[in-house]
Design an enzyme around this catalytic site. Structure first.
Site, PDB file in Angstrom:
ATOM      1  CG  HIS A  88      -2.298   0.478   1.005  1.00 35.07           C
ATOM      2  ND1 HIS A  88      -2.920   0.517  -0.227  1.00 35.07           N
ATOM      3  CD2 HIS A  88      -3.213   0.966   1.882  1.00 35.07           C
ATOM      4  CE1 HIS A  88      -4.149   1.000  -0.089  1.00 35.07           C
ATOM      5  NE2 HIS A  88      -4.346   1.290   1.182  1.00 35.07           N
ATOM      6  CG  ASN A 142      -9.011   6.262   5.512  1.00 30.32           C
ATOM      7  OD1 ASN A 142      -8.058   6.796   6.058  1.00 30.32           O
ATOM      8  ND2 ASN A 142      -9.979   5.674   6.189  1.00 30.32           N
ATOM      9  CG  ASP A 181      -1.827   0.582  -3.273  1.00 28.07           C
ATOM     10  OD1 ASP A 181      -1.900   1.751  -2.841  1.00 28.07           O
ATOM     11  OD2 ASP A 181      -2.624  -0.309  -2.937  1.00 28.07           O
ATOM     12  CG  ASN A 191     -10.916   3.258   0.935  1.00 34.02           C
ATOM     13  OD1 ASN A 191     -11.935   3.368   0.259  1.00 34.02           O
ATOM     14  ND2 ASN A 191     -10.738   2.263   1.784  1.00 34.02           N
TER      15      ASN A 191
END
Length: 185
Positions: free
Chosen positions: A19, A66, A91, A112
């Protein structure tokens, strides 16, 4: 001014996870451009440097993924940066491991961090570099997969993707993003 944002989560716990490829690529760009990330403002760390006639800013939000828009939007407003002067690196589960895809706009695709940026910028129209991390093995939860480090057999592909992404950013400093897309896609 050109703003390059790498998405990721802050903290040692998330370093070099799937991530956080956006953060890893920002670090690589910083090294290649000799541009230290030595400033902090609006929930982000960043570095800036004039390269040729262009001022370049590399930025990593200090918010969690997020909430990325909370760091990027105030920064863009303060420095009067337009959407076409922005590239976001992140990613992508829907691309094979190590594949990169440059786009001028698009939906969040379930990401997100991109959802947050779209919400805060009020548009899907901004440049991006999507970096493939592949999908988890059958039954493995997505959240565990994206927050895990790479498997040994993925490292070379991800290193190549990071290098190619950094080269795309260097090219964007001299050419329009559409031209860079045509070269690197």
């Amino acid at each position: 001014m050109k703003l390059v944002v790498g998405l990721g989560n802050p903290g040692k716990k998330y370093e070099h996870t799937r991530h956080n490829i956006g953060f890893d690529i920002i670090d690589r760009c910083a090294q290649k451009l000799d541009l230290p990330l030595d400033k902090q403002k609006f929930k982000a760390i960043y570095g800036e440097k004039r390269i040729g006639s262009e001022k370049v800013v590399l930025l990593k939000p200090l918010t969690y993924m997020n909430l990325s828009g909370e760091a990027v939007r105030p920064f863009m407003d303060y420095f009067n940066i337009s959407n076409d002067e922005l590239v976001v690196i992140y990613d992508d589960l829907d691309l094979p491991v190590g594949k990169i895809r440059l786009r001028k706009k698009g939906s969040a695709g379930g990401h997100n961090g991109i959802k947050s940026l779209i919400a805060h910028l009020g548009t899907e129209d901004f440049n991006r570099i999507r970096v493939g991390i592949g999908r988890p093995a059958h039954g493995e939860p997505v959240v565990h997969y994206v927050l895990d480090t790479y498997r040994k057999e993925e490292l070379a592909f991800m290193n190549e993707a990071a290098e190619k992404s950094a080269k795309a950013i260097e090219a964007w400093l001299e050419k329009p993003f559409l031209e860079v897309m045509n070269t690197f896609n």
